[in-house]
Write an enzyme that holds these catalytic residues in place. Structure first.
Site, PDB file in Angstrom:
ATOM      1  N   TYR A 129     -65.713 121.362   5.446  1.00  0.00           N
ATOM      2  CA  TYR A 129     -65.471 120.098   5.294  1.00  0.00           C
ATOM      3  C   TYR A 129     -64.717 119.715   4.167  1.00  0.00           C
ATOM      4  O   TYR A 129     -64.407 118.719   4.003  1.00  0.00           O
ATOM      5  CB  TYR A 129     -67.042 119.509   5.468  1.00  0.00           C
ATOM      6  N   PHE A 419     -80.075 114.793   9.274  1.00  0.00           N
ATOM      7  CA  PHE A 419     -79.709 114.001  10.256  1.00  0.00           C
ATOM      8  C   PHE A 419     -78.552 114.430  11.184  1.00  0.00           C
ATOM      9  O   PHE A 419     -77.981 114.086  12.025  1.00  0.00           O
ATOM     10  CB  PHE A 419     -79.210 112.605   9.509  1.00  0.00           C
TER      11      PHE A 419
END
Length: 419
Positions: A129, A419
Site C-alpha cells: 500500500y 476492521f
C-alpha cells in the site's frame, strides 16, 4: 500486466443482493477458508453496502473492496472522519493485472468526494500500500508475561472492587468507558453503532482450545461506577510433573486511571493455575513496560498496525494539534492523488491554538512524499527518523527539527482493533 488486461478490469458499486458472493471472493483471496456463520453475519451487518465496490473482468466479478465510515482521534484530541479501507482482495487468477490500482483509484476518489480527510487500513502485506500513499502510522506491541518470573507491586485499594460479569451484559458500560478514552490517544476509533459487537465476537472454532470470553470489571465500591475492564480467555494445561501451566489470552484491557490499569494486570497475572499471560495488541508505550519488575521477561514484539493516508492534505494538517509552534512550507509529492501535490504552508502557534495549512508559492523547507506524511501524522513516527532513512529532505536548516517536534504526540498512536 498488458494495457489490454488493465483496460478490461472495471469497478462498479456492489448491489446488496451480491454481498454473499462478494464476501466469498474475499475469503478465496485470503486463502479460501470459509468463516463461521457468526463472524460472517457480523461483517454483513457492518458492511456499508453503499461504500462497497466490485472489480470486474468484463461482466465477471473478480475482486472488490470497500470502506467503513469511522471517526479517529488525532493529536490534540480532535476526532476526525476517516475512511477505513477494508475487505480488499482479488481472485488468484487476477493478480498483477492492475485490479488493485483501479480499485484504489475509485476508493480514494470516493473518500475525497465524501470530504473525509484521511483514509486508513490494516495491511495483510505491508509492502502493497505504500505506492498508494499509505504510511505505517501506528504500531502494536505483543507481550508474553511469565507470571512466576515477574512481579507487579500494586497497593490494595479498598475503594476498588473486581467483579466477574457476562461480557455481553457488561458491554454497554464497557463501551461507555471506551468512548471516554477515545480522544486521549491518537489512532483510537469511535465505535459506531454495531461495532460494540466486534470485541465480543467469540467463535468456538477460533478459540484454539481457550475458554469462552470472560470479563472482569473494576468498579468503585461506593458508586458502582465502572473504572476499568479486561476481557480475556484462559486455557488450563499441566506439565508432565503435574504442575499447572495454564495460559491467559488478553483480548482487551482498559482503565480510566493508572492505578486501576495496574490492578487489572495484577488480577490477570495472579490467577490460579496460570503460568503465562499473553496480550497481542498493546500500545508500544503501554504502562505494563514500567509496571513489571523485569521488563525483559515480557518478550515484547512489535508489528505495524495502522496505515494512514492523507486524502486532503490541507484539511488533515489543519485539524490536528501541534506540540510546539511551527511555521514551515512542506512540499508534498503525491503521484496517486495529484490534488495534494505541491507546497503547503503549515502554521500553528502551538498546543490548543489555531492552525492553518494553505497552498503557497514560497520556497519549500521540507520535501516529502505523502506516504511519509501519513506515517508521521499521528506522532508515532518522527519526521527526523524518516529523514534519517533518506525519505524527507530538509531544504532550510533547522526546519526538520522544528516540524518534527511539532508533530510529536505525548502518547504513542494505537489502533485498538482491526476492521
Amino acid at each position: 500486466m498488458t494495457t489490454g488486461e488493465a483496460a478490461a478490469l472495471t469497478v462498479r458499486p456492489l448491489a446488496a443482493e451480491e454481498w454473499d458472493g462478494w464476501y466469498r471472493r474475499l475469503e478465496i483471496a485470503f486463502g479460501g477458508e470459509e468463516e463461521e456463520a457468526e463472524e460472517r453475519a457480523l461483517y454483513r451487518s457492518l458492511t456499508e453496502v453503499h461504500r462497497a465496490l466490485v472489480v470486474c473482468d468484463g461482466a465477471e466479478p473478480v475482486g472488490g473492496g470497500g470502506a467503513f465510515s469511522f471517526r479517529m482521534a488525532v493529536p490534540g484530541g480532535a476526532v476526525l472522519p476517516v475512511a477505513g479501507v477494508t475487505m480488499v482482495g482479488m481472485l488468484p487468477t487476477h493478480r498483477r493485472r492492475g485490479g488493485l490500482s483501479v480499485l484504489m483509484r475509485r476508493l480514494l476518489d470516493d473518500v475525497r468526494a465524501a470530504r473525509e480527510p484521511l483514509a486508513a487500513l490494516t495491511a495483510s502485506e505491508p509492502g502493497i500500500y505504500g505506492r498508494f500513499g499509505f504510511g505505517a502510522a501506528a504500531w502494536r506491541m505483543a507481550v508474553t508475561v511469565p507470571c512466576h518470573r515477574v512481579s507487579l507491586p500494586v497497593a490494595d485499594n479498598p475503594a476498588l472492587r473486581l467483579r466477574l460479569a457476562d461480557p455481553v451484559e457488561a458491554s454497554p458500560a464497557c463501551e461507555e468507558l471506551y468512548a471516554s478514552l477515545v480522544p486521549l490517544r491518537p489512532g483510537r476509533l469511535e465505535r459506531r453503532p454495531g461495532w460494540e459487537r466486534h470485541p465480543l465476537l467469540d467463535v468456538p472454532s477460533s478459540r484454539g482450545g481457550y475458554s469462552p470470553r470472560q470479563c472482569v470489571l473494576a468498579e468503585d465500591t461506593e458508586s458502582g461506577r465502572l473504572l476499568g475492564y479486561a476481557r480475556y480467555s484462559s486455557k488450563v494445561s499441566w506439565t508432565e510433573a503435574g504442575n499447572a501451566a495454564g495460559r491467559v489470552k488478553v483480548r482487551d484491557i482498559e482503565a480510566v486511571t493508572p492505578q486501576v490499569y495496574a490492578r487489572l494486570w495484577r488480577y490477570l497475572i495472579d490467577m490460579d493455575l496460570v503460568d503465562t499471560v499473553e496480550a497481542g495488541n498493546l500500545p508500544v508505550d503501554d504502562p505494563l513496560l514500567h509496571l513489571v519488575s523485569d521488563v525483559r521477561r515480557l518478550e515484547a514484539r512489535l508489528a505495524d498496525s495502522l496505515h494512514l493516508r492523507l486524502v486532503d492534505v490541507g484539511a488533515a494538517l489543519e485539524s490536528r494539534g501541534y506540540a510546539q509552534p511551527v511555521d514551515a512550507v512542506l512540499e508534498v509529492v503525491d503521484g496517486f492523488c495529484p490534488w495534494n501535490a505541491g507546497r503547503w504552508r503549515l502554521k500553528s502557534s502551538g498546543p490548543g491554538r489555531a492552525t492553518s495549512c494553505v497552498r503557497t508559492g514560497a520556497p519549500a523547507d521540507l520535501v516529502l512524499d505523502v506516504r511519509e506524511l501519513g506515517a508521521a501524522y499521528l506522532g508515532g513516527t518522527t519526521l527526523a527518523a524518516l529523514a534519517g532513512a533518506g525519505l524527507v529532505a530538509e531544504l532550510r536548516a533547522g526546519a526538520l527539527a522544528q516540524v518534527s517536534r511539532a508533530f510529536a504526540s505525548d502518547v504513542a498512536p494505537w489502533l485498538p482493533h482491526g476492521f
